[in-house]
Design a protein around this motif. Structure first.
Motif, short mmCIF file in Angstrom:
data_model
loop_
_atom_site.label_atom_id
_atom_site.label_comp_id
_atom_site.label_asym_id
_atom_site.label_seq_id
_atom_site.Cartn_x
_atom_site.Cartn_y
_atom_site.Cartn_z
N LEU A 230 0.83 -1.21 0.00
CA LEU A 230 0.00 0.00 0.00
C LEU A 230 0.86 1.26 0.00
O LEU A 230 0.52 2.25 -0.66
N GLN A 231 1.98 1.22 0.72
CA GLN A 231 2.90 2.37 0.73
C GLN A 231 3.47 2.61 -0.66
O GLN A 231 3.53 3.75 -1.14
N THR A 232 3.89 1.55 -1.33
CA THR A 232 4.45 1.66 -2.68
C THR A 232 3.38 2.13 -3.66
O THR A 232 3.66 2.92 -4.57
N LEU A 233 2.17 1.66 -3.47
CA LEU A 233 1.05 2.05 -4.33
C LEU A 233 0.78 3.55 -4.22
O LEU A 233 0.41 4.20 -5.20
N ALA A 234 1.00 4.10 -3.02
CA ALA A 234 0.71 5.51 -2.78
C ALA A 234 1.88 6.43 -3.12
O ALA A 234 1.75 7.66 -3.06
N SER A 235 3.04 5.87 -3.50
CA SER A 235 4.20 6.70 -3.79
C SER A 235 4.00 7.48 -5.09
O SER A 235 3.13 7.15 -5.90
N GLU A 236 4.82 8.49 -5.32
CA GLU A 236 4.68 9.34 -6.50
C GLU A 236 5.01 8.61 -7.79
O GLU A 236 4.44 8.88 -8.83
N ASP A 237 5.98 7.69 -7.72
CA ASP A 237 6.40 6.96 -8.92
C ASP A 237 5.54 5.73 -9.14
O ASP A 237 5.07 5.10 -8.18
N SER A 238 5.35 5.38 -10.41
CA SER A 238 4.67 4.13 -10.76
C SER A 238 5.73 3.06 -10.97
O SER A 238 6.57 3.17 -11.86
N ASN A 239 5.72 2.05 -10.12
CA ASN A 239 6.75 1.01 -10.19
C ASN A 239 6.09 -0.37 -10.15
O ASN A 239 6.00 -1.01 -9.11
N GLY A 240 5.60 -0.81 -11.32
CA GLY A 240 4.91 -2.09 -11.39
C GLY A 240 5.81 -3.27 -11.06
O GLY A 240 5.36 -4.25 -10.46
N LYS A 241 7.09 -3.18 -11.44
CA LYS A 241 8.01 -4.28 -11.14
C LYS A 241 8.20 -4.45 -9.64
O LYS A 241 8.21 -5.57 -9.13
N LYS A 242 8.33 -3.34 -8.92
CA LYS A 242 8.50 -3.41 -7.47
C LYS A 242 7.25 -4.00 -6.81
O LYS A 242 7.35 -4.85 -5.92
N LEU A 243 6.08 -3.55 -7.27
CA LEU A 243 4.84 -4.10 -6.74
C LEU A 243 4.76 -5.60 -7.02
O LEU A 243 4.28 -6.37 -6.19
N GLY A 244 5.25 -6.01 -8.19
CA GLY A 244 5.26 -7.42 -8.54
C GLY A 244 6.13 -8.24 -7.61
O GLY A 244 5.77 -9.35 -7.20
N PHE A 245 7.29 -7.68 -7.22
CA PHE A 245 8.18 -8.37 -6.28
C PHE A 245 7.51 -8.52 -4.91
O PHE A 245 7.61 -9.57 -4.27
#
Length: 288
Positions: A230-245
């Motif tokens: 949820l923290q990564t989802l709310a960050s300014e950058d879109s990082n699908g790979k990180k969310l995937g990890f």
């Protein structure tokens, strides 16, 4: 703020002699797969266009096209008069009569090689500057499309993470009941053997067995992964790979919990968590 890799952008520019249509389409891909189609007289600008697209779109299967529609009476293709006349003369000699139909000879002559000549249109920098501005407009449009497309994904992700958290609380609530159930089953199994047992030895073996089934670490790590997602989802950058990890790590903890559960009600909750996670995995592939 996440972005989808699915998007579409378009810009139309009307110049004095031509209509220029710029289109950008994108779909999901592991890396940037860029396909650029532009008229030959703009080819020297292709590298700049590729850099601009790569910087703005980052990842995805991207198709970029510039379409030209001539709207003026001018044309860069003209008849090569000398060549056509020579062809007609040779054709007339072949026929060997002075009454040959010139119209028919002309039809044949213009089909011959070099009967038409095309003057290469040179790049007009002022014209390209206008086109470049419209490329920026198309890029802005596709980026906004990606953001809008991702808004529904973000809502779905949050709902499914909340569902997993609910099932995790259910797992926590069932844990003490699960331990008692394991103790009871083991005790019953020993009693059914109708043999005398050393209670101290039995307690030691029971503790060892329960330690192997302990899921406290899995519960803590899964809760941390859910919050981190949820923290990564709310960050300014879109990082699908990180969310995937992060999703992979969540799956690892859920699977371990399921393998250790050894208790039907808890396994049902684990299956529900797996179902929610699979839905996230499918959608995360489309996140930039």
């Amino acid at each position: 703020m996440i972005q989808s890799m699915t998007g579409y952008g378009k810009s139309v520019l009307q110049l004095p002699t031509k209509k220029v249509t710029i289109e950008i389409k994108s779909l999901n891909s592991k890396n940037l797969d860029l396909n650029v189609r532009i008229p030959s007289y703009y080819k020297e600008k292709e590298l700049d266009v590729r850099k601009k697209l790569a910087s703005a779109l980052v990842r995805g299967k991207v198709d970029f096209s510039i379409f030209i529609e001539m709207t003026a009476d001018e044309t860069s293709t003209t008849i090569n008069h000398g060549v056509v006349k020579e062809y007609m003369l040779q054709l007339r000699n072949v026929v060997q009569t002075g009454t040959s139909d010139d119209v028919e000879l002309l039809k044949m002559a213009v089909r011959m090689p070099d009967a038409l000549k095309t003057e290469r249109e040179e790049l007009d920098e002022n014209e390209w500057n206008l086109i470049n501005q419209n490329i920026d407009i198309a890029i802005t449009e596709i980026v906004q499309y990606r953001i809008d497309e991702a808004a529904s994904l973000e809502i779905d992700f949050k709902e499914r993470i909340a569902n997993i958290k609910t099932y995790l609380e259910e797992v926590k609530a069932l844990d003490s009941e699960r331990v008692e159930n394991v103790k009871t089953r083991l005790k019953k199994a020993i009693d059914d053997l109708k043999v005398e047992t050393d209670e101290n030895r039995f307690e030691q073996e029971l503790i060892y067995y329960l330690e192997k089934l302990d899921i406290n670490e899995e519960k803590v790590r899964l809760a941390n992964h859910l919050d981190y997602f949820l923290q990564t989802l709310a960050s300014e950058d879109s990082n699908g790979k990180k969310l995937g990890f992060i999703v992979q790590e969540m799956g690892r903890e859920i699977n371990t919990t399921g393998s250790k559960a050894n208790f039907a009600p808890m396994q049902k909750a684990v299956i529900q968590m797996k179902n929610e996670l699979e839905q996230i995995k499918e959608q995360i592939l489309n996140v930039l």
